[in-house]
Design a protein around this motif. Sequence first.
Motif, short mmCIF file in Angstrom:
data_model
loop_
_atom_site.label_atom_id
_atom_site.label_comp_id
_atom_site.label_asym_id
_atom_site.label_seq_id
_atom_site.Cartn_x
_atom_site.Cartn_y
_atom_site.Cartn_z
N TRP A 67 117.83 107.45 45.66
CA TRP A 67 117.01 106.52 44.89
C TRP A 67 116.14 105.68 45.81
O TRP A 67 116.62 105.17 46.82
N VAL A 68 114.88 105.52 45.43
CA VAL A 68 113.93 104.73 46.21
C VAL A 68 113.48 103.55 45.35
O VAL A 68 112.98 103.73 44.24
N ILE A 105 109.87 99.38 48.48
CA ILE A 105 110.51 98.10 48.82
C ILE A 105 112.00 98.29 49.08
O ILE A 105 112.79 97.35 48.95
N SER A 106 112.41 99.51 49.47
CA SER A 106 113.82 99.80 49.67
C SER A 106 114.43 98.90 50.75
O SER A 106 115.55 98.39 50.59
N GLU A 107 113.72 98.69 51.86
CA GLU A 107 114.25 97.85 52.93
C GLU A 107 114.47 96.42 52.44
O GLU A 107 115.47 95.79 52.77
N ARG A 108 113.52 95.92 51.65
CA ARG A 108 113.66 94.57 51.13
C ARG A 108 114.86 94.46 50.20
O ARG A 108 115.60 93.48 50.22
N LYS A 109 115.07 95.48 49.37
CA LYS A 109 116.19 95.47 48.44
C LYS A 109 117.52 95.52 49.19
O LYS A 109 118.49 94.88 48.78
N ILE A 110 117.57 96.29 50.26
CA ILE A 110 118.79 96.34 51.07
C ILE A 110 119.08 94.97 51.66
O ILE A 110 120.23 94.49 51.67
N LEU A 153 122.09 89.81 51.65
CA LEU A 153 122.10 88.36 51.50
C LEU A 153 122.96 87.94 50.32
O LEU A 153 123.68 86.93 50.37
N GLU A 154 122.89 88.72 49.23
CA GLU A 154 123.70 88.41 48.06
C GLU A 154 125.18 88.56 48.38
O GLU A 154 126.02 87.74 47.97
#
Length: 348
Positions: free
Chosen positions: A156-157, A184-189, A194-195
Amino acid sequence: MQGDEPDTPIVVLTGHDDMEFAVQALEAGAQDYLVKGNLDADSLLRSIRYAIGRAKLEQRLVLSEERMTAAIEGGKLGVWDWLLTSQQFASLSDRWLSMLGYHPDDGDLPNGSDAWLARLHPDDRAHFDSALASHLEKETPNFQCEVRLRHRQQNWVWVFISGHVVSWDAEGRPQRMVGVQQDISERKIMEQRLEELAMRDTLTGLPNRRSFMQAIDHEHGRVKRHPKLSVGVLMMDIDHFKSVNDTYGHAAGDEVLKAFSSVIGGKLRETDIFGRLGGEEFAVVLPDTDQAGSWQVAEKLREAVAAMRVTLDDSVVVQITTSAGLTHILPGDTRPDGAWCVPITPCI
């Protein structure tokens, strides 16, 4: 035609008075043309002014296109052009395709927009449809959403999609949309990490106090909706933990905490919620567990901790015990100031 001065406006003076030659001159880069037999001062002045104005407009257009291309490349954006009436993509840029593992020459490219939309993650389809409908109904100026698309390799991307309608028919129905898409996969990771840091205890990996209290709130909500449900809560701590730190050091204490967490976690169900409230204080939520069952779990955990042996780096073996209290969540319970005001019954 323009040689070393590409920005100089050009007016062609010709003896040919035919449309084909005029088109050829304009295609070659001229801004206007004049026919010798019809030349006068007013016509010449008007043509020069027109050529200068058109040349400036063309220069601004070229500059705008260069800036747009630079922005698209710099932002690593994929561009799409969607014909809504035929449910086809008029174009998908190479970068757009590459985000999902495809190349323009691939023979197995999905056919039609429905085939591409079928690659949306099932959990994201409703969000996508809602955002699209809001824009098509003119409730929002742009269509924007963050969704997951299935890559050619089946992973999934995460992508950010933004676009807007550029043409409507006479009845006001949308015909065509254009927009961009960004991976935006890197941002989501990073957001997920952080979460996790915000909701997890860094030493043991267990839910921290904040996360655990949210879990209790959720269970309390279930009990309020279904008063016959029984949800147990165990409050646990390690007996005389301060003496472990004083005798063996805080590093040894950390090892004991991690071992304690591992042993307790290994004895619980997947539906149970085990968290660290702080220091040597822990708690367990036992969904759908009556008082007798909660007592049995407490005794099982006590025995597991008593059997623990923590071997430190210097081969010293540390043995600990635990104490626990038991309560059950009731529909009328309150949670002022982040702490449950319920009676705790000592059980160990």
